[in-house]
Enzyme design. Structure first.
Site, mmCIF file in Angstrom:
data_model
loop_
_atom_site.group_PDB
_atom_site.id
_atom_site.type_symbol
_atom_site.label_atom_id
_atom_site.label_comp_id
_atom_site.label_asym_id
_atom_site.label_seq_id
_atom_site.Cartn_x
_atom_site.Cartn_y
_atom_site.Cartn_z
ATOM 1 N N CYS A 2 3.572 -7.294 17.448
ATOM 2 C CA CYS A 2 3.778 -8.508 18.237
ATOM 3 C C CYS A 2 3.294 -8.309 19.677
ATOM 4 C CB CYS A 2 5.266 -8.833 18.304
ATOM 5 S SG CYS A 2 6.000 -9.018 16.692
ATOM 6 N N ARG A 28 -3.859 -6.501 19.036
ATOM 7 C CA ARG A 28 -2.690 -5.762 18.553
ATOM 8 C C ARG A 28 -2.400 -6.077 17.093
ATOM 9 N NH1 ARG A 28 0.575 -4.099 22.928
ATOM 10 N NH2 ARG A 28 2.488 -4.251 21.741
ATOM 11 N N TRP A 76 3.819 -10.368 14.291
ATOM 12 C CA TRP A 76 3.422 -9.542 13.149
ATOM 13 C C TRP A 76 4.689 -9.404 12.311
ATOM 14 C CZ3 TRP A 76 4.130 -4.470 11.131
ATOM 15 C CH2 TRP A 76 3.083 -4.019 10.319
ATOM 16 N N ASN A 102 9.482 -8.698 21.097
ATOM 17 C CA ASN A 102 8.743 -7.708 20.327
ATOM 18 C C ASN A 102 9.715 -6.578 20.028
ATOM 19 O OD1 ASN A 102 7.001 -5.833 19.270
ATOM 20 N ND2 ASN A 102 5.996 -5.342 21.205
ATOM 21 N N GLY A 103 9.889 -6.244 18.738
ATOM 22 C CA GLY A 103 10.820 -5.184 18.363
ATOM 23 C C GLY A 103 11.635 -5.609 17.153
ATOM 24 N N GLU A 481 -11.056 11.253 7.554
ATOM 25 C CA GLU A 481 -11.286 10.156 8.503
ATOM 26 C C GLU A 481 -12.320 9.169 7.939
ATOM 27 O OE1 GLU A 481 -9.818 8.926 10.858
ATOM 28 O OE2 GLU A 481 -11.259 7.770 12.007
ATOM 29 N N LYS A 485 -11.481 5.258 7.452
ATOM 30 C CA LYS A 485 -12.277 4.199 8.089
ATOM 31 C C LYS A 485 -12.784 3.216 7.042
ATOM 32 C CE LYS A 485 -11.634 4.173 11.602
ATOM 33 N NZ LYS A 485 -10.884 5.234 12.220
ATOM 34 N N GLU A 488 -9.810 1.072 5.421
ATOM 35 C CA GLU A 488 -9.071 0.152 6.290
ATOM 36 C C GLU A 488 -9.883 -1.076 6.687
ATOM 37 O OE1 GLU A 488 -7.844 1.547 10.156
ATOM 38 O OE2 GLU A 488 -9.595 2.822 10.336
ATOM 39 N N HIS A 504 -9.132 20.525 -9.403
ATOM 40 C CA HIS A 504 -7.689 20.538 -9.681
ATOM 41 C C HIS A 504 -7.166 19.137 -9.956
ATOM 42 C CE1 HIS A 504 -7.622 24.743 -8.732
ATOM 43 N NE2 HIS A 504 -8.289 24.464 -7.624
ATOM 44 N N LYS A 603 -3.082 -2.687 15.948
ATOM 45 C CA LYS A 603 -3.602 -1.652 16.847
ATOM 46 C C LYS A 603 -2.485 -0.752 17.360
ATOM 47 C CE LYS A 603 -6.942 0.221 19.163
ATOM 48 N NZ LYS A 603 -7.897 0.986 18.335
HETATM 49 C C1 F6R Z 1 -7.217 3.983 12.031
HETATM 50 C C2 F6R Z 1 -6.227 3.796 13.064
HETATM 51 C C3 F6R Z 1 -4.833 4.174 12.764
HETATM 52 C C4 F6R Z 1 -4.213 4.863 13.992
HETATM 53 C C5 F6R Z 1 -2.729 5.125 13.756
HETATM 54 C C6 F6R Z 1 -2.116 5.861 14.923
HETATM 55 O O1 F6R Z 1 -8.476 3.570 12.465
HETATM 56 O O2 F6R Z 1 -6.524 3.330 14.124
HETATM 57 O O3 F6R Z 1 -4.746 5.006 11.660
HETATM 58 O O4 F6R Z 1 -4.915 6.041 14.229
HETATM 59 O O5 F6R Z 1 -2.061 3.921 13.565
HETATM 60 O O6 F6R Z 1 -2.206 5.112 16.086
HETATM 61 P P1 F6R Z 1 -2.026 5.763 17.504
HETATM 62 O O7 F6R Z 1 -3.154 6.707 17.727
HETATM 63 O O8 F6R Z 1 -2.061 4.604 18.442
HETATM 64 O O9 F6R Z 1 -0.710 6.467 17.506
#
Ligand code: F6R
Length: 608
Positions: A2, A28, A76, A102-103, A481, A485, A488, A504, A603
């Site tokens: 949020c 966000r 959210w 927010n929370g 990673e 990527k 997601e 395995h 985010k």
């Molecule tokens: C993937 C991504 C998420 C963040 C994760 C941690 O592209 O962005 O996996 O890496 O939510 O977020 P932070 O780094 O903000 O703690």
């Protein structure tokens, strides 16, 4: 997560000023949006599901309307589905009080029951609405006092902004969720972070837990939760609005991938010089590191975890210090073995991830020292740490982490080298690696030129349902990673494995419908990786490989390949990062998805 915005003005505020502020928080992640503003002695409330564009459409002519005060919210969903009724702001029974939050209010069910018994009428399924009714319950002509009484009843996390139609002020409180406030001559504002604020002023106040702010046009007063006045110092922020725009690229993600030469340079400036690690941010911990440090424990989530895992491989190779790593959501519930001789490294681009935050709180209770690497100045995790290293990459708007990932690795290597220097003594090889990081911005310019070739590959693979990323050693975190990527932002099922684990279990998945993306530079594990490619080919899997220049033999082993410049093997996670990012980006775009706002993701993950 949020996002909240509030604006109260000496001069008239336009509805669109508040909506524009809200738009800055879009990154966000959210599923609905809403606004409340004072209008002819009542609170006007407009809420929509979906994008802020829907809210703009609904507001239509009202966008130009002049008002005195307004609050807005991107939601959210956590408690209750994605509906207009559940969207914020929420109001009390009289419709005179409106609030954004927010929370999560953990005791909302008992409060709701109590308030219903008292005759309050609830309109939504949210936890938030109880706050509006509590404020109503306690309101006796003074909003500040009513909020003060209300928060004493709340368990959980909140950043809230409340208005009452009879008072030209916004009352806000923070406990556990981010909140920034600021003012200039004509306005006072609040927001979940600085992005909506910098248009008005660059001097901001980061709220701490259990602090309240009363915003009136052109001034803010701060209080503790006992209602006593407190003094707070403002912080000057250098970001300009431009830094948060798309800069000509189709998407923020593409812009941010292409920003990596400058972002990495800025992250290591003043931290690595001619192969020497500097990191003055840990000066206060030098004696601890030299004399008491026995173990490093890395705590992080998602991409930040992958940066942490890369660091673990680095430390494992170049230091005798015991390095452990765990994703924060496990760490916080596992009785982690940390004590006063442990350095906990929290890695979080947003600095707000709730699991990481709770992780460091536990670590601190057990006596550990905590250093955080974050990109968001003044965010909660670095503020609660003993040392904070800011990435300085500028805001990252795309939900998928890109430039912050490579900045994290660059800073982590410099930090690791500094710790090694303080404890065991640094050798020439480590200095060469650091020099390699200093050259990386130039190497990135070459790597980014590969985008046309990567786009071709993306066309070949955009319609598969699955993808398996494999790597060994330093290539393993890169495989994880790469898979993260891809899944997601393109919603293709992707998994990362240590290549040696194939036999395995995972190899059972492979066939002509299940391609393999191999991380196979010419490093010390190259021959081992080659065997894994052969095993995969024998199962008819198509293979894409990232390898290093002049590796002619790769043509026989794979269907497609991308060649990157040669480097020290510890540097391949950095060299390869833009390639895996661009591959996922192009696949997402080909699948007509918005890579900046992947579904269901946020985010800044400020709820558990
Ligand atoms: C993937 C991504 C998420 C963040 C994760 C941690 O592209 O962005 O996996 O890496 O939510 O977020 P932070 O780094 O903000 O703690």
């Amino acid at each position: 997560m949020c996002g909240i915005v509030g604006l109260v003005g000496k001069k008239e505020v336009k509805v669109k000023d508040i909506v524009n502020g809200l738009q800055k928080l879009e990154y966000r992640g959210y599923d609905s949006a809403g606004i409340a503003f004072s209008q002819n002695n009542h609170v006007e409330l407009i809420k929509t599901t979906g994008k802020i564009a829907n809210l703009r459409e609904e507001l239509n002519n009202e966008m130009e309307k002049e008002i005195k005060i307004g609050i807005a919210h991107t939601r959210w969903a956590t408690h209750g589905g994605v509906t207009e009724l559940n969207a914020h702001p929420h109001t009390d029974c009289t419709g005179k009080i409106a609030l954004v939050h927010n929370g999560i209010i953990e005791n909302f069910q008992e409060l709701r029951k109590e308030l219903i018994e008292k005759g309050h009428n609830f309109k939504s399924e949210t936890d938030t609405e109880v706050i509006a009714h509590l404020v109503e319950e306690y309101y006796e002509g003074d909003l500040f006092k009513a909020v003060l009484k209300t928060i004493k009843r709340l368990d959980g996390a909140y950043a809230i902004g409340v208005i009452h139609i009879d008072e030209k002020k916004i009352v806000s409180v923070r406990k556990g969720s981010p909140l920034v406030v600021a003012y200039n001559e004509d306005y006072a504002l609040l927001a979940s972070d600085i992005t909506p604020i910098i248009k008005y002023t660059k001097d901001v106040y980061f709220m701490n837990d259990n602090e309240m702010a009363v915003l009136e046009p052109g001034e803010i007063e701060f209080y503790n939760i006992n209602g006593e006045k407190i003094e707070k110092k403002s912080v000057h922020i250098d970001w300009d609005e431009q830094a948060a725009e798309k800069g000509g690229y189709d998407h923020f993600m593409l812009k941010e991938i292409n920003e990596q030469p400058e972002a990495l340079k800025s992250a290591i400036t003043g931290r690595i010089k001619n192969g020497e690690p500097i990191i003055s941010e840990i000066d206060n911990l030098k004696e601890f590191i030299k004399n008491e440090l026995k173990k490093i424990f890395i705590v992080a989530c998602g991409t930040s975890y992958h940066a942490g895992l890369t660091f673990k491989y680095f430390m494992n190779r170049y230091s005798k210090i015991n390095v452990d790593i765990e994703v924060a959501s496990e760490f916080r519930y596992m009785n982690p073995h940390v004590d006063k001789n442990t350095l906990v490294l929290a890695i979080s681009q947003s600095g707000e991830t709730i699991d990481t935050l709770e992780g460091i709180r536990i670590a601190k209770e057990k006596g550990a020292k905590v250093i955080t690497i974050s990109n968001v100045y003044g965010s909660t995790i670095p503020r609660e740490s003993h040392g904070a290293i800011y990435m300085n990459t500028g805001p990252e708007i795309g939900v998928a982490a890109t430039k912050t990932y490579t900045a994290q690795i660059g800073i982590l290597y410099a930090l690791g080298a500094k710790i090694i220097e303080l404890t065991e003594g640094i050798n020439e090889e480590i200095k060469e690696i650091l020099k390699g990081i200093e050259k990386m911005p130039e190497i990135y310019k070459e790597v980014l030129k590969l985008n046309e070739k990567i786009k071709e590959l993306a066309r070949e693979y955009a319609n598969y349902q699955h993808m398996m990323y494999i790597g060994r050693g330093f290539g393993y975190p890169t495989a994880l990673e790469g898979a993260l990527k891809l899944k997601e932002i393109s919603y293709i099922h992707a998994a990362g494995y240590q290549a040696g684990e194939l036999k395995h279990g995972p190899i059972a998945l492979l066939d002509e419908q299940f391609p393999v993306f191999a991380i196979i530079p010419r490093d010390s594990l190259y021959e081992k990786m080659k065997s894994n490619l052969m095993e995969s080919r024998a199962r008819n899997a198509n293979i894409i490989a990232i390898t290093t220049e002049k590796n002619e033999e790769i043509k026989q082993l794979t269907n497609e390949y991308i060649m990157i410049p040669e480097a020290h093997e510890a540097l391949y996670p950095l060299v390869m990062a833009p390639v895996i990012q661009l591959f996922s980006y192009n696949v997402a775009v080909l699948r007509k998805l918005d890579p900046d706002k992947p579904r269901n993701l946020a985010k800044s993950v400020t709820v558990e």
